[in-house]
Design a protein around this motif. Structure first.
Motif, PDB file in Angstrom:
ATOM      1  N   ASN A  38     -10.642  -0.163  76.401  1.00  0.00           N
ATOM      2  CA  ASN A  38     -10.522  -1.038  75.246  1.00  0.00           C
ATOM      3  C   ASN A  38     -11.719  -1.970  75.322  1.00  0.00           C
ATOM      4  O   ASN A  38     -11.701  -2.973  76.015  1.00  0.00           O
ATOM      5  N   ASP A  44      -3.333  -3.209  70.191  1.00  0.00           N
ATOM      6  CA  ASP A  44      -2.453  -2.935  71.332  1.00  0.00           C
ATOM      7  C   ASP A  44      -2.601  -1.488  71.818  1.00  0.00           C
ATOM      8  O   ASP A  44      -2.421  -0.552  71.059  1.00  0.00           O
ATOM      9  N   SER A  46      -0.920  -0.535  74.753  1.00  0.00           N
ATOM     10  CA  SER A  46       0.099  -0.434  75.798  1.00  0.00           C
ATOM     11  C   SER A  46       0.875   0.885  75.786  1.00  0.00           C
ATOM     12  O   SER A  46       1.359   1.310  76.828  1.00  0.00           O
ATOM     13  N   ASP A  58      -8.478  -2.798  79.847  1.00  0.00           N
ATOM     14  CA  ASP A  58      -8.325  -3.640  78.668  1.00  0.00           C
ATOM     15  C   ASP A  58      -9.250  -4.842  78.793  1.00  0.00           C
ATOM     16  O   ASP A  58      -9.083  -5.667  79.682  1.00  0.00           O
TER      17      ASP A  58
END
Length: 87
Positions: A38, A44, A46, A58
Motif C-alpha cells: 500500500n 483499506d 485489511s 501498509d
C-alpha cells in the motif's frame, strides 16, 4: 516445483487489486508469497491479511516507483514478479 513471489504495488486506488489477486490465485502455479504494498493509498487493505501467504505492507507515505523493486529483496523464492496497480 518453482517458487514465486508476486509483488502488487498499489499507490492510488484499489480498482484492479481484487482482479489481480484472484488472477494470481487462479494460476496453474500459485505464488508461494504475495506482497501487497500500500504505497500511499488511504483505502483499506485489511481483507487481504486473512491469507497466510500474503504480506501486507501498509504505508501512508508514497515511496515512489522504486519501492516495489526494493521489496523484491525480501523474497526468498526462485522467481519474483512485480505488478503495478494498473497492470
Amino acid at each position: 516445483m518453482s517458487t514465486i513471489t508476486a509483488i502488487l504495488n498499489v499507490s492510488k486506488n484499489l480498482e484492479y487489486l481484487d482482479e489481480q489477486y484472484k488472477s494470481l490465485m487462479n494460476q496453474t502455479i500459485k505464488p508461494t508469497n504475495i506482497i501487497i504494498l500500500n504505497n500511499g493509498s488511504t483505502q483499506d487493505f485489511s481483507k487481504y491479511k486473512c491469507d497466510d501467504c500474503v504480506l501486507l505492507i501498509d504505508s501512508n507515505i508514497d515511496f515512489g516507483s522504486m519501492a516495489k523493486f526494493y521489496l523484491s529483496l525480501l523474497a526468498n523464492t526462485e522467481y519474483v514478479c512485480i505488478f503495478d496497480s494498473q497492470t
